[in-house]
Design a protein around this motif. Structure first.
Motif, mmCIF file in Angstrom:
data_model
loop_
_atom_site.group_PDB
_atom_site.id
_atom_site.type_symbol
_atom_site.label_atom_id
_atom_site.label_comp_id
_atom_site.label_asym_id
_atom_site.label_seq_id
_atom_site.Cartn_x
_atom_site.Cartn_y
_atom_site.Cartn_z
ATOM 1 N N VAL A 106 0.829 -1.314 -0.038
ATOM 2 C CA VAL A 106 -0.102 -0.088 0.127
ATOM 3 C C VAL A 106 0.875 1.356 0.037
ATOM 4 O O VAL A 106 1.869 1.272 0.631
ATOM 5 N N LEU A 107 0.468 2.198 -0.802
ATOM 6 C CA LEU A 107 0.843 3.442 -0.864
ATOM 7 C C LEU A 107 -0.037 4.550 -0.130
ATOM 8 O O LEU A 107 -1.071 4.542 -0.739
ATOM 9 N N THR A 165 12.133 -2.736 -8.547
ATOM 10 C CA THR A 165 12.873 -4.007 -8.101
ATOM 11 C C THR A 165 14.337 -4.082 -8.112
ATOM 12 O O THR A 165 14.949 -3.159 -8.507
ATOM 13 N N THR A 166 14.997 -4.713 -7.240
ATOM 14 C CA THR A 166 16.246 -4.967 -6.959
ATOM 15 C C THR A 166 16.908 -5.539 -8.200
ATOM 16 O O THR A 166 18.178 -5.282 -8.567
ATOM 17 N N GLU A 167 16.219 -6.358 -8.734
ATOM 18 C CA GLU A 167 16.850 -7.089 -9.943
ATOM 19 C C GLU A 167 16.213 -6.201 -11.414
ATOM 20 O O GLU A 167 15.132 -5.558 -11.361
ATOM 21 N N GLU A 168 17.031 -6.416 -12.449
ATOM 22 C CA GLU A 168 16.575 -5.809 -13.780
ATOM 23 C C GLU A 168 16.095 -7.087 -14.818
ATOM 24 O O GLU A 168 16.385 -8.279 -14.465
ATOM 25 N N TYR A 169 15.265 -6.837 -15.506
ATOM 26 C CA TYR A 169 14.461 -7.737 -16.360
ATOM 27 C C TYR A 169 14.561 -7.338 -17.980
ATOM 28 O O TYR A 169 14.386 -6.064 -18.141
ATOM 29 N N GLY A 170 14.456 -8.348 -18.669
ATOM 30 C CA GLY A 170 14.353 -8.084 -20.115
ATOM 31 C C GLY A 170 13.048 -8.334 -20.720
ATOM 32 O O GLY A 170 12.184 -7.874 -20.322
ATOM 33 N N ASP A 171 13.093 -9.500 -21.446
ATOM 34 C CA ASP A 171 12.038 -9.876 -22.085
ATOM 35 C C ASP A 171 10.965 -10.447 -21.030
ATOM 36 O O ASP A 171 11.259 -11.345 -20.328
ATOM 37 N N PHE A 172 9.622 -10.087 -20.909
ATOM 38 C CA PHE A 172 8.976 -10.433 -19.699
ATOM 39 C C PHE A 172 7.301 -10.347 -20.110
ATOM 40 O O PHE A 172 7.186 -9.549 -20.820
ATOM 41 N N VAL A 173 6.767 -11.089 -19.089
ATOM 42 C CA VAL A 173 5.248 -10.839 -19.035
ATOM 43 C C VAL A 173 5.295 -10.390 -17.530
ATOM 44 O O VAL A 173 5.585 -11.168 -16.497
ATOM 45 N N LEU A 174 4.564 -9.018 -17.342
ATOM 46 C CA LEU A 174 4.485 -8.482 -15.845
ATOM 47 C C LEU A 174 2.917 -8.827 -15.852
ATOM 48 O O LEU A 174 2.263 -8.118 -16.156
ATOM 49 N N ASP A 175 2.751 -9.085 -14.393
ATOM 50 C CA ASP A 175 1.268 -9.216 -14.093
ATOM 51 C C ASP A 175 1.040 -8.950 -12.762
ATOM 52 O O ASP A 175 1.904 -9.104 -11.871
ATOM 53 N N TRP A 176 0.000 -8.084 -12.318
ATOM 54 C CA TRP A 176 -0.345 -7.625 -10.988
ATOM 55 C C TRP A 176 -1.906 -7.071 -10.975
ATOM 56 O O TRP A 176 -2.482 -6.783 -11.789
ATOM 57 N N GLU A 177 -2.190 -6.916 -9.799
ATOM 58 C CA GLU A 177 -3.669 -6.406 -9.454
ATOM 59 C C GLU A 177 -3.507 -5.256 -8.760
ATOM 60 O O GLU A 177 -2.504 -4.957 -7.887
ATOM 61 N N TRP A 178 -4.458 -4.298 -8.885
ATOM 62 C CA TRP A 178 -4.239 -2.952 -8.057
ATOM 63 C C TRP A 178 -5.555 -2.513 -7.868
ATOM 64 O O TRP A 178 -6.384 -2.693 -8.612
ATOM 65 N N LYS A 179 -5.765 -1.298 -7.167
ATOM 66 C CA LYS A 179 -7.169 -0.661 -6.917
ATOM 67 C C LYS A 179 -6.687 0.828 -6.258
ATOM 68 O O LYS A 179 -6.073 1.102 -5.465
ATOM 69 N N MET A 180 -7.187 1.672 -6.979
ATOM 70 C CA MET A 180 -7.006 3.140 -6.739
ATOM 71 C C MET A 180 -7.976 3.412 -5.579
ATOM 72 O O MET A 180 -9.273 3.125 -5.650
ATOM 73 N N SER A 219 -0.908 9.755 -4.247
ATOM 74 C CA SER A 219 -2.356 9.211 -4.267
ATOM 75 C C SER A 219 -2.397 7.806 -3.312
ATOM 76 O O SER A 219 -1.098 7.148 -3.279
ATOM 77 N N LYS A 220 -3.485 7.210 -2.765
ATOM 78 C CA LYS A 220 -3.433 6.273 -2.106
ATOM 79 C C LYS A 220 -3.590 4.899 -3.106
ATOM 80 O O LYS A 220 -4.757 4.887 -3.995
ATOM 81 N N ILE A 221 -2.716 3.975 -3.259
ATOM 82 C CA ILE A 221 -2.956 3.011 -4.322
ATOM 83 C C ILE A 221 -2.555 1.541 -3.610
ATOM 84 O O ILE A 221 -1.646 1.426 -2.814
ATOM 85 N N VAL A 222 -3.404 0.669 -3.773
ATOM 86 C CA VAL A 222 -2.767 -0.877 -3.313
ATOM 87 C C VAL A 222 -2.361 -1.851 -4.374
ATOM 88 O O VAL A 222 -3.094 -1.893 -5.382
ATOM 89 N N PHE A 223 -1.490 -2.427 -4.295
ATOM 90 C CA PHE A 223 -0.990 -3.484 -5.285
ATOM 91 C C PHE A 223 -0.924 -4.855 -4.404
ATOM 92 O O PHE A 223 -0.766 -5.094 -3.373
#
Length: 258
Positions: free
Chosen positions: A79-80, A96-111, A245-249
């Motif tokens: 939460v922010l 992220t502490t790591e770096e990424y190249g080709d990828f699928v990034l997936d997440w859920e969020w609500k404002m 803003s307050k946002i949740v991941f």
């Protein structure tokens, strides 16, 4: 099984794009459901970027540690919280502490802020001279379009490149259907070589080719023109934006592509 790497338009697919389709099909429904746990998000080769318990794998941009204020874990979510500490120097974007190249990034969020503004950046680089809190990168815009001050004041128009799920400042998303304020949304970014796609709630809303002639023309007339080869790095950090803003991941995960 739900497979949403599809489009109503006729596509000419390269071998690499076909490979990505096979990978996504094998993974079933990357978005999951509201009741999906953090543990289940780690199935079938996905790497969890947030486990719901700790901030391991994340740090403040241009720092070695996680911000002491602003970001926190609540009920298994990242939460922010909006308030004076946001954009005040006490909090900042996290990467992220790591770096990424080709990828699928997936997440859920609500404002949770009316008219709220945030974003998820990718291929982010650090150490921008004169701005220690900033990291240039391609941004999947997260915005409460309808209630944002720019929209209410006429500075932003529906469907422009500042609106929900757009590549901020470069390409506008189309046919977006975010959930009502305070409800969970599912987002996904596919980055495979130069080809990039933005998805929102299982619908593809944008695709583009980074490094293409059209991409470079749009960058050249944008606020990012001053950054050499903007958005074309082969690898970079994932960034969650602090924008007051307050946002949740939750269920933040990534699958690197061969």
């Amino acid at each position: 099984m739900q497979f949403f790497y599809t489009t109503g338009r006729k596509l000419t697919l390269s071998i690499s794009h076909m490979a990505v389709m096979i990978i996504l099909l094998a993974c079933g429904n990357p978005g999951g459901h509201e009741e999906e746990s953090q543990d289940s998000a780690n199935e079938e080769g996905w790497e969890l970027l947030f486990d719901g318990k700790s901030t391991t794998g994340w740090r403040a941009i241009n720092l070695k540690t996680f911000p002491m204020q602003g970001w926190r874990i609540e009920n298994g979510n990242l939460v922010l919280n909006a308030g004076d500490e946001i954009e005040s120097g006490k909090s900042r974007d996290i990467i992220t502490t790591e770096e990424y190249g080709d990828f699928v990034l997936d997440w859920e969020w609500k404002m949770q802020t009316k008219g709220g503004n945030s974003g998820v950046k990718y291929f982010v680089k650090e150490d921008v001279p004169g701005n220690e809190k900033y990291g240039p990168g391609l941004e999947y815009q997260i915005l409460d379009d309808e209630n944002h001050p720019w929209m209410l004041e006429g500075k932003m128009q529906p469907g422009d490149f500042h609106t929900m799920a757009s590549l901020y400042e470069i390409y506008a998303a189309e046919n977006t259907s975010p959930k009502p304020l305070g409800e969970w949304n599912h987002s996904q970014i596919l980055a495979n070589g130069s080809h990039v796609e933005h998805w929102l709630n299982h619908v593809k809303v944008l695709e583009y080719e980074r490094g293409s002639e059209d991409f470079r023309k749009k960058v050249a007339v944008s606020k990012f023109a001053k950054y050499e080869n903007f958005g074309e790095a082969p690898r970079g950090h994932i960034l969650l934006q602090d924008h007051g803003s307050k946002i949740v991941f939750r269920n933040i995960r990534i699958k690197e592509l061969d």
